[in-house]
Design an enzyme around this catalytic site. Structure first.
Site, short mmCIF file in Angstrom:
data_model
loop_
_atom_site.label_atom_id
_atom_site.label_comp_id
_atom_site.label_asym_id
_atom_site.label_seq_id
_atom_site.Cartn_x
_atom_site.Cartn_y
_atom_site.Cartn_z
NE ARG A 85 -6.89 4.03 6.00
CZ ARG A 85 -5.96 4.67 6.71
NH1 ARG A 85 -6.13 4.84 8.00
NH2 ARG A 85 -4.89 5.15 6.15
CB CYS A 106 -3.77 11.35 12.64
SG CYS A 106 -3.56 9.61 12.37
CE LYS A 134 -1.80 1.54 4.08
NZ LYS A 134 -1.42 2.95 4.29
CG ASN A 135 2.48 2.67 3.56
OD1 ASN A 135 1.30 2.96 3.39
ND2 ASN A 135 3.01 2.50 4.76
NE ARG A 164 0.82 9.76 10.98
CZ ARG A 164 0.40 8.69 10.30
NH1 ARG A 164 -0.74 8.14 10.58
NH2 ARG A 164 1.13 8.19 9.34
CG ASP A 176 3.20 1.22 9.55
OD1 ASP A 176 2.83 2.03 10.40
OD2 ASP A 176 3.27 1.50 8.33
#
Ligand code: UD1
Length: 416
Positions: free
Chosen positions: A395, A115, A22-23, A120, A303
């Site tokens: 997500r 967030c 995803k990133n 952030r 993460d």
């Protein structure tokens, strides 16, 4: 709202195909803004965040076709404004700022705002654009940046920022002169993006080190490129094998991107074997407690912190987990404690005292990686866990319940 229901206690065994990252996919899709013509991207994962970036790019007039591969054409840009509605659902929307200013001379992007995992801010993105000669104003919750043509500059990031590095690297490709990014992020996703940009005719060197040099060019051409495998998804399945005493082959993952986790899992008593398909993760049924500190790449990924904490909740002793990247990334703690985990948070540290068995409970996902940690805890727990707010997991994990079922988990989604 959908729920995920898990009956814990099944050993996970078999093979799982790791999806595209995803990133990496998000900035790569934004890089299409830098050129006219059809770009073709392979291995884009099917995720809610990808649908969000498609919507955002579509709102600028970008044409997008296909599912796998995806084709993106930004020849006819009609708008340079990213509205709050889209940006608030996904912080990574800020990645359109650099490319839009570079290509169109202006952009208006809503500030992502607060967030769940900390403030952030995007001050480093803004400062770097100013260093490159852009005029930046903050108005009505929007960042408005203008520059006829950005100018190459020597930029130093006070903190290692992944999307900041990507944003400015993209902007610098079309700048006049050379840009040098100091204390640049070294994540594999940054390297994937640099390779894609170089495929478009950019002149980037040093990606993967903390100094990246970008020689500006007048124009870029469309490219055909492939997104790297998702190291966070792979890491999550590795930990799942450890938590259930399982034996899982992660097909298509890149073990080089996961060294910090692989070493920790070995210390925790797992066998990690390099095989032709990727990596084989074998849990012994006993989990040794180890300490973990999150750091920018190549350090232990923030993460994967929540998932590692779920593993340590079943360790044989005490584990200290230190979060250094984000200031408030322990929301999963109270939910893990509902499942019996023994965890005390002291500032940036969580002290986890392992217990032999977690127990199923109704729990609530608070963010993407927190939901992954709760699913892992539920897979290993005794009894039934009902996870609500599962939209967070959608997500970032493609078909997670299908992939886990295929490995033998008793998991189902109840559609609301
Ligand atoms: C990216 C990842 C996210 C991951 C994070 C850290 C994407 C789409 N997201 O997020 O999954 O958790 O890297 O590995 O790739 N900071 C500032 N000012 C800035 C920018 C960042 O103070 O202008 C701070 C942040 O608050 C944070 C730290 O720097 O404390 C690192 O954040 P950053 O690397 O920018 O995270 P993201 O790129 O948003």
């Amino acid at each position: 709202m959908d729920k995920i229901i898990i009956e814990g206690g099944r050993r996970l065994c078999g093979e799982v195909q790791i999806s595209g990252a995803k990133n990496a996919a998000l900035p790569i899709m934004c890089s299409a803004l830098l050129t006219e013509g059809w770009n073709t991207y392979h291995n884009i994962p099917d995720l809610v965040d990808i649908r969000t970036i498609k919507k955002l790019l579509g709102s600028f007039g970008v044409a997008i076709e296909g599912e796998g591969p995806i084709r993106v054409n930004a020849a006819n840009l009609t708008r340079c404004e990213a509205s709050y509605d889209l940006v608030k659902t996904m912080r990574a929307s800020i990645l359109v700022l650099g490319p839009l200013v570079a290509r169109m001379g202006m952009a208006r992007v809503s500030l992502p705002g607060g967030c769940a995992i900390g403030a952030r801010p995007v001050n480093l993105h803004i400062k770097a654009l100013q260093d490159m000669g852009a005029e930046v104003e903050l108005k009505e919750g929007y960042v408005e940046a203008r520059a006829k043509r950005l100018k190459g500059a020597n930029i130093y990031f006070d903190l290692s920022t992944v999307t900041g590095t990507e944003n400015i690297m993209m902007a610098a490709c079309l700048a006049e002169g050379t840009t040098v990014l100091g204390n640049a992020a070294k994540e594999p996703e940054v390297v994937n993006l640099a390779d894609v940009l170089n495929g478009m005719g950019a002149k980037i060197s040093g990606a993967g080190t903390d100094v990246i040099t970008i020689k500006g060019v007048d124009r870029l051409s469309p490219v055909e490129a492939t997104v790297i495998p998702d190291r966070i998804e792979a890491g999550t399945f590795m930990i799942a094998a450890g938590m259930t005493g399982g034996d899982v082959i992660l097909k298509g993952c890149n073990p080089q991107h996961l060294e910090a986790l692989i070493n920790k899992l070995k210390d925790a008593g797992m066998d990690m074997l390099f095989v032709e398909e990727g990596l084989r993760a074998v849990g012994s049924g006993k989990i040794r407690s180890v300490d973990v500190k999150t750091l920018p790449y190549p350090g232990f990924a923030t993460d994967l912190q929540a998932q590692m904490m779920a593993l340590m909740a079943m360790g044989n002793g005490l584990s200290v987990i230190t979060e250094t990247v984000f200031e408030n990334r322990f929301m999963h703690v109270s939910e893990l404690m509902r499942m019996g985990a023994d965890i005390v948070v002291q500032g940036h540290r969580a002290i986890v005292k392992g217990i032999p068995k977690l127990r199923g409970a109704p729990v609530m996902a608070t963010d993407l990686r927190a939901s992954a940690s709760l699913i892992l805890a539920a897979l290993a727990a005794e009894g039934r866990t009902e996870l609500s707010r599962v939209y967070h997991i959608d997500r970032g994990y493609q078909g997670i319940e299908k992939k886990l079922s295929a490995l033998g988990a008793d998991i189902q989604r109840v559609r609301a």
